[in-house]
Write an enzyme that holds these catalytic residues in place. Structure first.
Site, PDB file in Angstrom:
ATOM      1  N   LYS A 148       0.735  -1.236   0.331  1.00  0.00           N
ATOM      2  CA  LYS A 148      -0.107   0.218  -0.393  1.00  0.00           C
ATOM      3  C   LYS A 148       1.131   1.342  -0.223  1.00  0.00           C
ATOM      4  O   LYS A 148       1.218   1.898   0.805  1.00  0.00           O
ATOM      5  CB  LYS A 148      -0.838  -0.159   1.444  1.00  0.00           C
ATOM      6  CG  LYS A 148      -1.647   0.748   0.753  1.00  0.00           C
ATOM      7  CD  LYS A 148      -3.423   0.238   1.889  1.00  0.00           C
ATOM      8  CE  LYS A 148      -4.720   1.507   2.344  1.00  0.00           C
ATOM      9  NZ  LYS A 148      -5.513   2.099   0.656  1.00  0.00           N
ATOM     10  N   LEU A 204      -4.658  -5.142  -4.203  1.00  0.00           N
ATOM     11  CA  LEU A 204      -4.296  -5.168  -2.596  1.00  0.00           C
ATOM     12  C   LEU A 204      -4.719  -5.682  -1.947  1.00  0.00           C
ATOM     13  O   LEU A 204      -6.423  -6.231  -2.079  1.00  0.00           O
ATOM     14  CB  LEU A 204      -4.202  -3.836  -1.943  1.00  0.00           C
ATOM     15  CG  LEU A 204      -3.740  -3.376  -0.572  1.00  0.00           C
ATOM     16  CD1 LEU A 204      -2.894  -3.035  -0.226  1.00  0.00           C
ATOM     17  CD2 LEU A 204      -4.749  -1.796  -0.262  1.00  0.00           C
TER      18      LEU A 204
HETATM   19  N1  PLP Z   1      -7.491  -2.064  -3.637  1.00  0.00           N
HETATM   20  C1  PLP Z   1      -6.826  -0.517  -3.643  1.00  0.00           C
HETATM   21  C2  PLP Z   1      -5.987  -0.606  -4.436  1.00  0.00           C
HETATM   22  C3  PLP Z   1      -7.319   0.434  -2.346  1.00  0.00           C
HETATM   23  O1  PLP Z   1      -6.301   1.180  -2.306  1.00  0.00           O
HETATM   24  C4  PLP Z   1      -8.285   0.121  -1.855  1.00  0.00           C
HETATM   25  C5  PLP Z   1      -8.459   0.858  -0.357  1.00  0.00           C
HETATM   26  O2  PLP Z   1      -7.761   1.936  -0.552  1.00  0.00           O
HETATM   27  C6  PLP Z   1      -8.778  -0.962  -1.520  1.00  0.00           C
HETATM   28  C7  PLP Z   1      -8.379  -2.319  -2.420  1.00  0.00           C
HETATM   29  C8  PLP Z   1      -9.417  -1.830  -0.600  1.00  0.00           C
HETATM   30  O3  PLP Z   1      -8.641  -2.368   1.212  1.00  0.00           O
HETATM   31  P1  PLP Z   1      -9.604  -2.044   2.338  1.00  0.00           P
HETATM   32  O4  PLP Z   1     -10.950  -2.467   1.999  1.00  0.00           O
HETATM   33  O5  PLP Z   1      -8.609  -2.234   3.099  1.00  0.00           O
HETATM   34  O6  PLP Z   1      -9.713  -0.196   2.393  1.00  0.00           O
END
Ligand code: PLP
Length: 289
Positions: A148, A204
């Site tokens: 991230k 992610l």
């Molecule tokens: N994918 C990306 C690229 C993201 O930036 C995010 C959240 O910012 C997510 C997925 C979703 O992650 P989360 O459910 O942990 O917020």
């Protein structure tokens, strides 16, 4: 009201928080971040977020933060901003730190820059009701999307294109496979089954995605972690985007393709309901403890 932020060991007003022009986050996007929800002052899956932060820092070879003290600092930051009992969003960013600009990683150990801010937050309940339009966008990101990182140029460009087309999110497509959104994970429903891209270096590992997979298990919705191809879109009955701030948001249109009957579907509604019950349970548990 004054906006108090945390920077490198200090709580201070936003306007007094300064970083060096040689911070590697500023020069190179050399850092990682997390966004965490607090529902009426109760953190949602804080451990998952902090563990993911540790993973990102490890993969970037940035020294770890002490997560026990970080969770304590977040609580203090909410209190200082009078948000201890509110629905809020916590942003935290860790960069490698300050060092004369060079692509080479610093030869000596430097102190990471740690920044945190909080703000009041309400999700867009209207979008969770009506569903949203998204677009497809070529995945122009690198191949470590499991980290991230604060380097988010492709995500910004894709999101900007989505906005210009009246959509609220862009889904990245690589080799005809729909991977995830610019700030969300993606899942589709075929008959009564939920399908989502497997975790890999191209996505992610979303905390909301993980929660939704757990909820599917508890309410009896079969799940498959399989690639979803762009050319399969018209066959799906329902779709959703999932994230900390979007929670479970129905997708009713992808580019010009209408999904299902153009409204949030039954399984989406069941998952939204289960998600909201989980949040309520979190609050009741916290009140009783
Ligand atoms: N994918 C990306 C690229 C993201 O930036 C995010 C959240 O910012 C997510 C997925 C979703 O992650 P989360 O459910 O942990 O917020």
């Amino acid at each position: 009201m004054e906006n108090i932020v945390y920077l490198n060991g200090e709580f201070l007003p936003l306007e007094d928080a300064h970083i060096s022009p040689f911070d590697r986050g500023f020069n190179f996007g050399d850092g990682a971040y997390e966004v965490i929800r607090s529902y009426a002052g109760k953190f949602f899956r804080m451990d998952d977020h902090l563990n993911r932060l540790l993973y990102s820092l490890h993969e970037l070879m940035i020294p770890p933060v002490d997560i026990t003290s970080v969770s304590h600092l977040i609580t203090q930051l909410l209190e200082k901003n009078k948000l201890a009992m509110s629905d809020a969003l916590v942003y935290m960013q860790v960069t490698r730190g300050v060092f004369p600009r060079s692509h080479q990683l610093p030869s000596q150990e430097i102190r990471p820059t740690v920044f945190m801010s909080v703000s009041q937050f309400q999700p867009q309940h209207d979008l969770q009701e009506t569903g949203v339009k998204v677009i497809l966008f070529p995945d122009i990101r690198w191949t470590r999307c499991d980290i991230k990182t604060i380097s988010l140029l492709p995500n910004m460009m894709a999101r900007n294109k989505a906005t210009s087309e009246g959509a609220i999110e862009a889904l990245f497509v690589r080799d005809d496979i729909i991977l995830e959104g610019t700030r969300s994970n993606f899942c589709a429903i075929y008959r009564d089954q939920l399908i989502t891209a497997p975790t890999s270096r191209f996505t992610l590992a979303g905390v909301t995605r993980k929660v939704v997979l757990e909820l599917c298990k508890s309410v009896g919705i079969p799940t498959y972690e399989n690639p979803i191809y762009a050319n399969q879109l018209r066959h799906f009955h329902e779709m959703m985007i999932l994230s900390t701030s979007l929670e479970v948001t129905p997708v009713v249109q992808v580019d010009n393709t209408i999904i299902g009957d153009g409204k949030a579907g039954e399984i989406t509604r069941r998952l939204q309901d289960a998600f909201h019950k989980l949040v309520e349970k979190l609050q009741v548990q916290a009140e009783l403890s």
